[in-house]
Design a protein around this motif. Structure first.
Motif, PDB file in Angstrom:
ATOM      1  N   GLU A  99       0.797  -1.685   0.009  1.00 42.51           N
ATOM      2  CA  GLU A  99       0.267  -0.093  -0.262  1.00 42.51           C
ATOM      3  C   GLU A  99       0.675   1.593   0.109  1.00 42.51           C
ATOM      4  OE1 GLU A  99      -1.779   2.389   3.094  1.00 42.51           O
ATOM      5  OE2 GLU A  99      -3.099   0.339   3.407  1.00 42.51           O
ATOM      6  N   GLU A 100       2.094   1.216   1.189  1.00 43.43           N
ATOM      7  CA  GLU A 100       3.050   2.818   1.217  1.00 43.43           C
ATOM      8  C   GLU A 100       3.943   2.285  -0.238  1.00 43.43           C
ATOM      9  OE1 GLU A 100       3.172   0.876   5.518  1.00 43.43           O
ATOM     10  OE2 GLU A 100       4.708   0.505   4.401  1.00 43.43           O
ATOM     11  N   ILE A 101       4.505   1.530  -0.860  1.00 43.16           N
ATOM     12  CA  ILE A 101       4.621   1.451  -1.653  1.00 43.16           C
ATOM     13  C   ILE A 101       4.139   1.861  -3.040  1.00 43.16           C
ATOM     14  CG2 ILE A 101       6.024  -0.167  -3.356  1.00 43.16           C
ATOM     15  CD1 ILE A 101       6.808  -1.633  -1.031  1.00 43.16           C
ATOM     16  N   ASN A 102       3.355   1.958  -3.351  1.00 46.03           N
ATOM     17  CA  ASN A 102       1.813   1.965  -4.512  1.00 46.03           C
ATOM     18  C   ASN A 102       1.473   3.750  -4.037  1.00 46.03           C
ATOM     19  OD1 ASN A 102       1.740  -0.509  -5.907  1.00 46.03           O
ATOM     20  ND2 ASN A 102      -0.108  -0.697  -4.697  1.00 46.03           N
ATOM     21  N   ILE A 103       1.662   4.323  -3.130  1.00 45.95           N
ATOM     22  CA  ILE A 103       1.329   5.437  -2.856  1.00 45.95           C
ATOM     23  C   ILE A 103       2.159   6.383  -3.443  1.00 45.95           C
ATOM     24  CG2 ILE A 103       1.315   7.460  -1.493  1.00 45.95           C
ATOM     25  CD1 ILE A 103      -0.228   5.889   0.536  1.00 45.95           C
ATOM     26  N   ILE A 104       3.620   5.898  -2.904  1.00 49.44           N
ATOM     27  CA  ILE A 104       5.209   6.668  -4.170  1.00 49.44           C
ATOM     28  C   ILE A 104       5.169   6.309  -5.909  1.00 49.44           C
ATOM     29  CG2 ILE A 104       7.540   6.226  -4.001  1.00 49.44           C
ATOM     30  CD1 ILE A 104       6.819   5.396  -0.741  1.00 49.44           C
ATOM     31  N   ARG A 105       4.836   5.513  -6.055  1.00 49.95           N
ATOM     32  CA  ARG A 105       4.696   4.647  -7.682  1.00 49.95           C
ATOM     33  C   ARG A 105       3.278   5.917  -7.914  1.00 49.95           C
ATOM     34  NH1 ARG A 105       4.328  -1.336  -6.985  1.00 49.95           N
ATOM     35  NH2 ARG A 105       6.787  -1.487  -7.996  1.00 49.95           N
ATOM     36  N   ASP A 106       2.711   5.156  -7.491  1.00 48.86           N
ATOM     37  CA  ASP A 106       1.773   6.665  -8.088  1.00 48.86           C
ATOM     38  C   ASP A 106       2.000   7.957  -8.258  1.00 48.86           C
ATOM     39  OD1 ASP A 106      -0.372   4.188  -8.659  1.00 48.86           O
ATOM     40  OD2 ASP A 106      -1.473   4.429  -7.084  1.00 48.86           O
ATOM     41  N   PHE A 107       2.310   8.514  -7.241  1.00 47.01           N
ATOM     42  CA  PHE A 107       3.102   9.643  -6.636  1.00 47.01           C
ATOM     43  C   PHE A 107       3.889   9.849  -8.486  1.00 47.01           C
ATOM     44  CE2 PHE A 107       6.826  12.855  -5.886  1.00 47.01           C
ATOM     45  CZ  PHE A 107       5.493  13.831  -5.811  1.00 47.01           C
ATOM     46  N   GLY A 108       4.863   9.298  -8.694  1.00 45.63           N
ATOM     47  CA  GLY A 108       5.639   9.303  -9.575  1.00 45.63           C
ATOM     48  C   GLY A 108       5.364   9.038 -10.878  1.00 45.63           C
ATOM     49  N   ARG A 109       4.012   9.001 -11.488  1.00 41.89           N
ATOM     50  CA  ARG A 109       3.695   8.594 -12.729  1.00 41.89           C
ATOM     51  C   ARG A 109       3.220   9.746 -13.066  1.00 41.89           C
ATOM     52  NH1 ARG A 109       0.334   3.294 -10.330  1.00 41.89           N
ATOM     53  NH2 ARG A 109       0.923   2.070 -11.813  1.00 41.89           N
ATOM     54  N   ASN A 110       2.817  10.502 -12.445  1.00 42.63           N
ATOM     55  CA  ASN A 110       2.224  12.451 -12.591  1.00 42.63           C
ATOM     56  C   ASN A 110       3.563  13.164 -12.374  1.00 42.63           C
ATOM     57  OD1 ASN A 110      -0.112  11.536 -13.434  1.00 42.63           O
ATOM     58  ND2 ASN A 110      -0.526  11.266 -11.215  1.00 42.63           N
ATOM     59  N   LEU A 111       4.835  12.377 -11.706  1.00 44.93           N
ATOM     60  CA  LEU A 111       6.018  13.954 -11.976  1.00 44.93           C
ATOM     61  C   LEU A 111       6.502  14.257 -12.847  1.00 44.93           C
ATOM     62  CD1 LEU A 111       7.958  14.753  -8.886  1.00 44.93           C
ATOM     63  CD2 LEU A 111       9.141  13.047  -9.324  1.00 44.93           C
ATOM     64  N   GLY A 112       6.879  15.430 -12.824  1.00 44.46           N
ATOM     65  CA  GLY A 112       7.769  16.305 -13.957  1.00 44.46           C
ATOM     66  C   GLY A 112       6.720  16.272 -15.452  1.00 44.46           C
ATOM     67  N   ILE A 113       4.941  15.325 -15.672  1.00 48.80           N
ATOM     68  CA  ILE A 113       5.041  15.513 -17.008  1.00 48.80           C
ATOM     69  C   ILE A 113       3.993  16.488 -17.215  1.00 48.80           C
ATOM     70  CG2 ILE A 113       5.270  13.872 -17.688  1.00 48.80           C
ATOM     71  CD1 ILE A 113       2.023  12.566 -16.559  1.00 48.80           C
ATOM     72  N   THR A 114       3.519  17.268 -15.874  1.00 46.70           N
ATOM     73  CA  THR A 114       2.479  18.616 -16.261  1.00 46.70           C
ATOM     74  C   THR A 114       2.906  20.026 -15.536  1.00 46.70           C
ATOM     75  OG1 THR A 114       2.159  18.362 -13.282  1.00 46.70           O
ATOM     76  CG2 THR A 114       0.586  17.068 -15.415  1.00 46.70           C
ATOM     77  N   ASP A 115       2.523  20.640 -15.172  1.00 45.77           N
ATOM     78  CA  ASP A 115       2.912  22.391 -14.630  1.00 45.77           C
ATOM     79  C   ASP A 115       3.082  22.253 -13.611  1.00 45.77           C
ATOM     80  OD1 ASP A 115      -0.053  22.424 -13.558  1.00 45.77           O
ATOM     81  OD2 ASP A 115      -0.634  23.991 -14.983  1.00 45.77           O
ATOM     82  N   ARG A 116       3.942  23.482 -13.010  1.00 49.64           N
ATOM     83  CA  ARG A 116       4.332  23.077 -11.141  1.00 49.64           C
ATOM     84  C   ARG A 116       2.613  23.656 -10.994  1.00 49.64           C
ATOM     85  NH1 ARG A 116       9.315  24.396 -11.469  1.00 49.64           N
ATOM     86  NH2 ARG A 116      10.533  26.076 -13.048  1.00 49.64           N
ATOM     87  N   GLU A 117       2.080  24.037 -11.095  1.00 52.21           N
ATOM     88  CA  GLU A 117       0.591  23.950 -10.241  1.00 52.21           C
ATOM     89  C   GLU A 117       0.189  23.065  -9.806  1.00 52.21           C
ATOM     90  OE1 GLU A 117      -3.637  26.212  -9.407  1.00 52.21           O
ATOM     91  OE2 GLU A 117      -1.917  27.208 -10.459  1.00 52.21           O
ATOM     92  N   THR A 118       0.303  21.948 -11.142  1.00 55.72           N
ATOM     93  CA  THR A 118       0.000  20.309 -10.632  1.00 55.72           C
ATOM     94  C   THR A 118       0.296  19.492 -10.641  1.00 55.72           C
ATOM     95  OG1 THR A 118      -0.960  20.621 -12.828  1.00 55.72           O
ATOM     96  CG2 THR A 118      -1.221  18.976 -12.123  1.00 55.72           C
ATOM     97  N   GLN A 119       2.301  20.068 -10.076  1.00 61.56           N
ATOM     98  CA  GLN A 119       3.023  19.963  -9.156  1.00 61.56           C
ATOM     99  C   GLN A 119       3.096  19.868  -7.929  1.00 61.56           C
ATOM    100  OE1 GLN A 119       5.473  17.152 -10.413  1.00 61.56           O
ATOM    101  NE2 GLN A 119       4.425  17.260 -12.488  1.00 61.56           N
ATOM    102  N   MET A 120       2.679  20.627  -7.395  1.00 63.89           N
ATOM    103  CA  MET A 120       2.091  20.812  -6.019  1.00 63.89           C
ATOM    104  C   MET A 120       1.168  20.020  -5.670  1.00 63.89           C
ATOM    105  SD  MET A 120       4.734  23.211  -5.194  1.00 63.89           S
ATOM    106  CE  MET A 120       5.251  22.753  -6.617  1.00 63.89           C
ATOM    107  N   LYS A 121      -0.144  20.451  -6.216  1.00 64.53           N
ATOM    108  CA  LYS A 121      -0.809  19.882  -5.933  1.00 64.53           C
ATOM    109  C   LYS A 121      -1.082  18.022  -5.949  1.00 64.53           C
ATOM    110  CE  LYS A 121      -4.523  23.189  -7.975  1.00 64.53           C
ATOM    111  NZ  LYS A 121      -5.071  22.934  -8.416  1.00 64.53           N
ATOM    112  N   ASN A 122      -0.235  17.845  -6.617  1.00 66.38           N
ATOM    113  CA  ASN A 122       0.004  16.075  -6.902  1.00 66.38           C
ATOM    114  C   ASN A 122       0.598  15.616  -5.016  1.00 66.38           C
ATOM    115  OD1 ASN A 122      -0.821  15.515  -8.829  1.00 66.38           O
ATOM    116  ND2 ASN A 122       1.083  15.503 -10.171  1.00 66.38           N
ATOM    117  N   ILE A 123       2.098  16.892  -5.028  1.00 64.71           N
ATOM    118  CA  ILE A 123       2.882  16.730  -3.741  1.00 64.71           C
ATOM    119  C   ILE A 123       1.777  16.328  -2.610  1.00 64.71           C
ATOM    120  CG2 ILE A 123       4.861  17.632  -2.849  1.00 64.71           C
ATOM    121  CD1 ILE A 123       5.972  18.290  -6.116  1.00 64.71           C
ATOM    122  N   ASP A 124       1.198  17.893  -2.626  1.00 67.94           N
ATOM    123  CA  ASP A 124       0.351  17.802  -1.810  1.00 67.94           C
ATOM    124  C   ASP A 124      -0.253  16.621  -1.403  1.00 67.94           C
ATOM    125  OD1 ASP A 124       1.377  20.742  -0.637  1.00 67.94           O
ATOM    126  OD2 ASP A 124      -0.298  21.586  -2.464  1.00 67.94           O
TER     127      ASP A 124
END
Length: 164
Positions: A99-124
């Motif tokens: 479960e914890e690894i999947n949270i980190i994995r899912d975060f990485g799927r969207n890393l670096g492919i969107t604008d800064r604001e969306t990155q902030m929302k993904n990180i949050d």
């Protein structure tokens, strides 16, 4: 008999230490996300630069991040491919649960492919999920550690009685 009881107790203490290390690892991931967020938001760093500037005290998390950066620079693939390879090599063999690894994995799927604001929302969003996991683990820590220790001693005692 003493050897069996002691080895059972040590097994219980080892399981308790793994549980505590799991909490520390998730806290280090959360700290890394906070640093990543700051690097992106305030320093206007690219994802790769931001990842290079992350420093946390947890060896597992640091080796994970360094592996992501190294793989991303060495391969012509996407950041997601480097992230996934690092998850498989560093995090899957660790004490973290799926479960914890999947949270980190899912975060990485969207890393670096969107604008800064969306990155902030993904990180949050990822930090909220990490907070939930950390809170749950800390809430159960006292009970689980006590259970591991008692079961370790009792299992050693049981085995030694059975062998008599």
């Amino acid at each position: 008999m003493i050897v069996l009881i002691t080895s059972g107790a040590l097994m219980g203490y080892s399981l308790c230490d793994d549980y505590i290390e799991r909490i520390h690892c998730l806290e280090a991931v959360k700290k890394a996300l906070i640093i990543l967020r700051g690097e992106i938001k305030h320093n206007n760093s690219s994802i790769c630069e931001a990842l290079e500037n992350i420093t946390v005290s947890n060896r597992l998390v640091m080796s994970f991040i360094k592996k992501v950066v190294r793989e991303y620079k060495n391969m012509n693939g996407s950041l997601w491919e480097a992230w996934e390879k690092s998850v498989v090599e560093n995090l899957e063999p660790s004490q973290l649960k799926n479960e914890e690894i999947n949270i980190i994995r899912d975060f990485g799927r969207n890393l670096g492919i969107t604008d800064r604001e969306t990155q902030m929302k993904n990180i949050d969003e990822c930090m909220k999920e990490m907070d939930g996991c950390i809170t749950d683990l800390k809430g159960e820590k006292k009970e689980k550690c006590k259970l591991y220790k008692v079961l370790g001693v009792l299992s050693g005692l049981f085995i030694s009685i059975m062998l008599m």
